[in-house]
Design a protein around this motif. Structure first.
Motif, short mmCIF file in Angstrom:
data_model
loop_
_atom_site.label_atom_id
_atom_site.label_comp_id
_atom_site.label_asym_id
_atom_site.label_seq_id
_atom_site.Cartn_x
_atom_site.Cartn_y
_atom_site.Cartn_z
N ASP A 1 0.55 -0.80 -0.09
CA ASP A 1 -0.34 -0.09 0.40
C ASP A 1 0.89 1.53 0.28
O ASP A 1 0.22 1.81 0.21
N PHE A 2 2.37 1.27 -0.34
CA PHE A 2 2.82 2.11 0.54
C PHE A 2 3.00 2.83 -0.75
O PHE A 2 3.04 4.38 -0.73
N PRO A 3 2.91 3.01 -1.97
CA PRO A 3 2.07 3.47 -3.64
C PRO A 3 1.49 4.93 -2.96
O PRO A 3 1.72 5.65 -3.49
N ILE B 1 3.10 12.91 -3.35
CA ILE B 1 4.63 12.49 -4.15
C ILE B 1 4.17 11.91 -5.04
O ILE B 1 3.72 10.27 -4.64
N HIS B 2 4.36 11.78 -5.76
CA HIS B 2 4.73 10.45 -7.08
C HIS B 2 5.80 9.83 -7.72
O HIS B 2 5.68 8.85 -9.00
N ARG C 1 -0.34 -1.59 -8.60
CA ARG C 1 -0.95 -0.88 -8.28
C ARG C 1 -0.19 1.18 -7.79
O ARG C 1 -0.89 1.49 -7.93
N SER C 2 1.15 0.90 -8.44
CA SER C 2 1.73 2.11 -9.44
C SER C 2 1.30 3.00 -9.51
O SER C 2 1.31 4.07 -9.41
N ALA C 3 1.26 1.86 -10.59
CA ALA C 3 0.48 2.29 -12.41
C ALA C 3 -0.35 2.62 -11.56
O ALA C 3 -0.66 4.18 -12.88
N VAL D 1 2.19 6.67 -9.60
CA VAL D 1 3.61 6.35 -9.01
C VAL D 1 4.65 5.31 -9.86
O VAL D 1 4.44 4.68 -9.74
N LYS D 2 5.60 6.38 -9.75
CA LYS D 2 7.04 5.53 -10.32
C LYS D 2 7.75 4.80 -9.60
O LYS D 2 8.25 5.74 -8.21
N ASN D 3 7.65 3.56 -9.61
CA ASN D 3 8.55 3.34 -8.69
C ASN D 3 10.07 3.42 -9.62
O ASN D 3 10.75 2.78 -10.07
N LEU D 4 11.24 3.82 -8.28
CA LEU D 4 12.45 4.26 -8.44
C LEU D 4 13.65 3.74 -7.85
O LEU D 4 15.02 3.18 -9.08
N LEU D 5 13.90 3.34 -7.12
CA LEU D 5 14.98 1.93 -6.84
C LEU D 5 14.26 1.56 -5.32
O LEU D 5 13.31 1.29 -5.12
N ILE D 6 14.92 0.70 -4.51
CA ILE D 6 14.82 -0.45 -3.82
C ILE D 6 16.34 0.18 -2.97
O ILE D 6 17.27 -0.97 -3.75
#
Length: 166
Positions: free
Chosen positions: A29-31, A40-41, A66-68, A72-77
């Motif tokens: 659920d974080f994104p 914040i996106h 869910r991000s899409a 929301v963009k996934n940037l890094l881990i």
């Protein structure tokens, strides 16, 4: 619509570590939480909040979807707890490097551009540096095939010394 600002910023999941550890927020659920709560996106994950999910494609697909759907963009881990890239035992270090591979693959699957690693190890500054250089070279070679950057955080020990880290 995207907010207009001078900067595009992202939120590091660690910023909410207390909520995540208490169970008040789940990684999945974080994104959506980040967008709805802070506007914040873009997000930066911490692997410890989905440690057993690096190879769980249905979970990663759900997270990606869910991000899409939230824009929301996934940037890094940020990768922790996978061993010492600066360790002196070659076999242990090989295992550590390979432990990071799943996070490179997960990052690519999620659409991230980077994983963050740590430069920990036992030994003198010179010994740890030599081991870290070797480990990062191997890991970066692997990550290159996935178009994933590997970056090191100044995160304690020798890595907190900028000159050593550079």
């Amino acid at each position: 619509p995207e907010p207009s600002s001078l900067f595009d910023i992202s939120l590091a999941e660690w910023s909410l570590h207390r909520m995540l550890r208490k169970g008040d927020l789940k990684n999945i659920d974080f994104p959506a939480f980040t967008k709805k709560t802070f506007g914040i996106h873009a997000v930066e994950y911490v692997n410890s909040f989905f440690k057993d999910k690096a190879k769980d494609r249905p979970y990663l697909q759900d997270l990606k979807d869910r991000s899409a759907s939230e824009g929301v963009k996934n940037l890094l881990i940020m990768v922790d707890g996978e061993g010492s890239l600066g360790g002196q035992d070659a076999e242990e270090r090989k295992k550590t490097i390979e432990n990071h591979y799943k996070w490179v693959e997960a990052a690519q699957f999620l659409g991230c551009h980077t994983i963050r690693v740590n430069a920990y190890g036992e030994g003198s500054a010179e010994e740890v540096a030599a081991a870290v250089v070797d480990s990062l070279s191997q890991l970066a070679t692997f990550a290159q095939n996935y178009n994933i950057n590997v970056v090191v955080e100044n995160h304690g020990g020798y890595s907190s010394d900028g000159q050593w880290l550079s």
